[in-house]
Design an enzyme around this catalytic site. Sequence first.
Site, PDB file in Angstrom:
ATOM      1  N   ARG A   1       9.031  -9.840  -9.841  1.00  0.00           N
ATOM      2  CA  ARG A   1       8.061  -9.323  -8.855  1.00  0.00           C
ATOM      3  C   ARG A   1       7.703 -10.398  -7.848  1.00  0.00           C
ATOM      4  O   ARG A   1       7.431 -10.082  -6.690  1.00  0.00           O
ATOM      5  CB  ARG A   1       6.755  -8.899  -9.566  1.00  0.00           C
ATOM      6  CG  ARG A   1       6.874  -7.648 -10.386  1.00  0.00           C
ATOM      7  CD  ARG A   1       5.501  -7.241 -10.875  1.00  0.00           C
ATOM      8  NE  ARG A   1       4.554  -7.190  -9.750  1.00  0.00           N
ATOM      9  CZ  ARG A   1       3.251  -7.060  -9.868  1.00  0.00           C
ATOM     10  NH1 ARG A   1       2.715  -6.952 -11.052  1.00  0.00           N
ATOM     11  NH2 ARG A   1       2.477  -7.025  -8.803  1.00  0.00           N
TER      12      ARG A   1
ATOM     13  N   ARG B   1      -0.654  -3.322  -7.287  1.00  0.00           N
ATOM     14  CA  ARG B   1      -1.999  -3.071  -6.777  1.00  0.00           C
ATOM     15  C   ARG B   1      -2.097  -3.273  -5.274  1.00  0.00           C
ATOM     16  O   ARG B   1      -2.916  -2.637  -4.615  1.00  0.00           O
ATOM     17  CB  ARG B   1      -2.992  -4.011  -7.456  1.00  0.00           C
ATOM     18  CG  ARG B   1      -3.092  -3.840  -8.933  1.00  0.00           C
ATOM     19  CD  ARG B   1      -3.998  -4.900  -9.493  1.00  0.00           C
ATOM     20  NE  ARG B   1      -5.226  -4.967  -8.734  1.00  0.00           N
ATOM     21  CZ  ARG B   1      -6.282  -4.190  -8.931  1.00  0.00           C
ATOM     22  NH1 ARG B   1      -6.266  -3.326  -9.902  1.00  0.00           N
ATOM     23  NH2 ARG B   1      -7.351  -4.306  -8.172  1.00  0.00           N
TER      24      ARG B   1
ATOM     25  N   ARG C   1      -9.754  -4.743 -12.581  1.00  0.00           N
ATOM     26  CA  ARG C   1      -9.738  -5.355 -11.247  1.00  0.00           C
ATOM     27  C   ARG C   1     -10.222  -4.295 -10.283  1.00  0.00           C
ATOM     28  O   ARG C   1      -9.454  -3.484  -9.781  1.00  0.00           O
ATOM     29  CB  ARG C   1      -8.332  -5.839 -10.886  1.00  0.00           C
ATOM     30  CG  ARG C   1      -7.941  -7.089 -11.642  1.00  0.00           C
ATOM     31  CD  ARG C   1      -6.523  -7.487 -11.361  1.00  0.00           C
ATOM     32  NE  ARG C   1      -6.340  -8.069 -10.047  1.00  0.00           N
ATOM     33  CZ  ARG C   1      -5.150  -8.404  -9.552  1.00  0.00           C
ATOM     34  NH1 ARG C   1      -4.064  -8.206 -10.252  1.00  0.00           N
ATOM     35  NH2 ARG C   1      -5.049  -8.937  -8.357  1.00  0.00           N
ATOM     36  N   PRO C   2     -11.546  -4.283 -10.030  1.00  0.00           N
ATOM     37  CA  PRO C   2     -12.128  -3.201  -9.239  1.00  0.00           C
ATOM     38  C   PRO C   2     -11.701  -3.233  -7.772  1.00  0.00           C
ATOM     39  O   PRO C   2     -11.242  -4.262  -7.278  1.00  0.00           O
ATOM     40  CB  PRO C   2     -13.629  -3.463  -9.355  1.00  0.00           C
ATOM     41  CG  PRO C   2     -13.760  -4.905  -9.691  1.00  0.00           C
ATOM     42  CD  PRO C   2     -12.533  -5.283 -10.457  1.00  0.00           C
ATOM     43  N   VAL C   3     -11.877  -2.090  -7.095  1.00  0.00           N
ATOM     44  CA  VAL C   3     -11.606  -2.031  -5.647  1.00  0.00           C
ATOM     45  C   VAL C   3     -12.848  -1.527  -4.904  1.00  0.00           C
ATOM     46  O   VAL C   3     -12.740  -1.015  -3.792  1.00  0.00           O
ATOM     47  CB  VAL C   3     -10.371  -1.155  -5.318  1.00  0.00           C
ATOM     48  CG1 VAL C   3      -9.084  -1.836  -5.761  1.00  0.00           C
ATOM     49  CG2 VAL C   3     -10.490   0.227  -5.924  1.00  0.00           C
TER      50      VAL C   3
ATOM     51  N   LEU D   1     -15.131  -3.060  -3.342  1.00  0.00           N
ATOM     52  CA  LEU D   1     -15.406  -3.689  -2.038  1.00  0.00           C
ATOM     53  C   LEU D   1     -14.537  -3.078  -0.935  1.00  0.00           C
ATOM     54  O   LEU D   1     -14.966  -2.984   0.216  1.00  0.00           O
ATOM     55  CB  LEU D   1     -15.186  -5.205  -2.108  1.00  0.00           C
ATOM     56  CG  LEU D   1     -16.056  -5.953  -3.120  1.00  0.00           C
ATOM     57  CD1 LEU D   1     -15.647  -7.418  -3.199  1.00  0.00           C
ATOM     58  CD2 LEU D   1     -17.541  -5.846  -2.747  1.00  0.00           C
TER      59      LEU D   1
ATOM     60  N   LYS E   1       4.916 -14.198  -0.879  1.00  0.00           N
ATOM     61  CA  LYS E   1       4.817 -12.805  -1.353  1.00  0.00           C
ATOM     62  C   LYS E   1       3.527 -12.168  -0.874  1.00  0.00           C
ATOM     63  O   LYS E   1       3.530 -11.082  -0.302  1.00  0.00           O
ATOM     64  CB  LYS E   1       4.862 -12.775  -2.890  1.00  0.00           C
ATOM     65  CG  LYS E   1       4.462 -11.430  -3.483  1.00  0.00           C
ATOM     66  CD  LYS E   1       4.554 -11.414  -4.988  1.00  0.00           C
ATOM     67  CE  LYS E   1       3.330 -11.887  -5.716  1.00  0.00           C
ATOM     68  NZ  LYS E   1       2.198 -10.934  -5.781  1.00  0.00           N
ATOM     69  N   ASN E   2       2.411 -12.843  -1.112  1.00  0.00           N
ATOM     70  CA  ASN E   2       1.126 -12.201  -0.825  1.00  0.00           C
ATOM     71  C   ASN E   2       0.862 -12.048   0.666  1.00  0.00           C
ATOM     72  O   ASN E   2       0.149 -11.128   1.078  1.00  0.00           O
ATOM     73  CB  ASN E   2      -0.019 -12.950  -1.515  1.00  0.00           C
ATOM     74  CG  ASN E   2      -0.006 -12.696  -3.022  1.00  0.00           C
ATOM     75  OD1 ASN E   2       0.722 -11.833  -3.504  1.00  0.00           O
ATOM     76  ND2 ASN E   2      -0.812 -13.443  -3.760  1.00  0.00           N
TER      77      ASN E   2
END
Length: 420
Positions: free
Chosen positions: A396, A92, A121-123, A125, A22-23
């Site tokens: 998912r 995400r 879950r920051p973005v 970066l 998946k990833n």
Amino acid sequence: MDKFIIHGGNKLKGSVTISGSKNAALALIPATLLASGKYTFFNVPELRDISTMSKLLQSMGVEIKKQSTNLSINTFRVNKFEAPYEHVKKMRASIYVLGPLVARYGYAKVSLPGGCAWGPRPVNLHIEGMRKLGASVELDEGYIIAKAKRLKAAKIMFDVSSVGATGNVMMAAVLAKGTTVIENAAMEPEIVALAEFLVKTGAKINGIGTPRLEIQGVDELQPVEETMIPDRIEAGTFLVAAALTGGNITIERCNPQHVDAIVMKLQEAGSKLTISNDSITIQSPASAKPVNVTTAIYPGFPTDMQAQWISLMSVAKGSSTITDTIYYDRFKHVPELVRLGANISINKNSVMVTGVKSLRGAKVMSTDLRASACLVLAGLAAEGATEVLRVYHLDRGYEALEKKLRTLGADIKRVSGSEY
Ligand code: UD1
């Protein structure tokens, strides 16, 4: 919404084929935006996240045809450079369009993902990476708006090793002017798969699979065909399922190297594992020994297997501690496991699990993808009936999970109905 009804107690037996990752697919599909033309992907898992990513690209003008696990993608007519909130809030990984769009079209408008079921879950970066490559980035009404004439190479040092940020910046840097260096790059197999795919399209990347990537920008890339790597988390989930039921199964079409950390922990827990080129056979004792786990970046034990490991330890012969160093608050499954009779206490980013003789079936609620997997696994080992509600989370990321488990002898069925 569907639910699963599981009657636990059957030992898993037989063999099961692992689907495509998946990833990896979620990174490679948006990477097609980097060149104009026709791509073909093989071994793409049939999952809700993949159709969400396909719909997002289709909303930008990309043509996508799906035939079972093959995906044909035509990027000739990209005419919209936006990932709206409706898509990003579902998944995400939609943020992966940011790098390719800015690099190729000089403009991207991508919704900020916000939090997720297990915390922030920051973005940051991803955003800093684009800025370093010379894009102007503004945040406006919940959107990241990035613009650049042509991106310029930069030296980027990530404070934290991030799969998504490494992927996004790498995709942007392949078309930037000059040689970009990414230090503390992620080394996960999905990032290696993305880098190898980009190289096939004509990108110049050195250091693949190491924490230092050197990317020499090129003017243009060419569409290609690619086969997705096997899903290492699905592989790990089946291995742990076998261990939980005292079973004996073979997982086929996997990459054993990618699950090394999981294999080692299962051996410590008392299972016997036989490894070939692309398959693993596991023979498990009736109860596992207690084994501590600390999640880490690859090649460490993956955070995406933390919940499933807690299920196994819930019925182990003793106490163990599981610590998540990637996500500090990823324990939404713990109260649900406690409903099944598990003895678990949470302390910051660690849990202490004291194995019980057996779990007892109950109704439990899925909260996110891997949490749902751990509840299904616990249900396979529990006495009586377990109902896992809201299995759309599982859909998912696990292809036909209940069908695959049934071929291994599990008593599990899906029930459709809106009230679950
Ligand atoms: C990917 C996987 C997810 C897995 C995770 C960790 C996909 C689609 N998802 O998610 O299944 O659980 O890797 O292996 O591939 N971080 C920041 N700032 C950022 C980005 C990340 O601080 O801009 C932090 C995160 O909060 C986390 C750590 O970095 O603590 C690792 O996260 P990251 O590797 O980015 O996860 P994802 O790529 O979102």
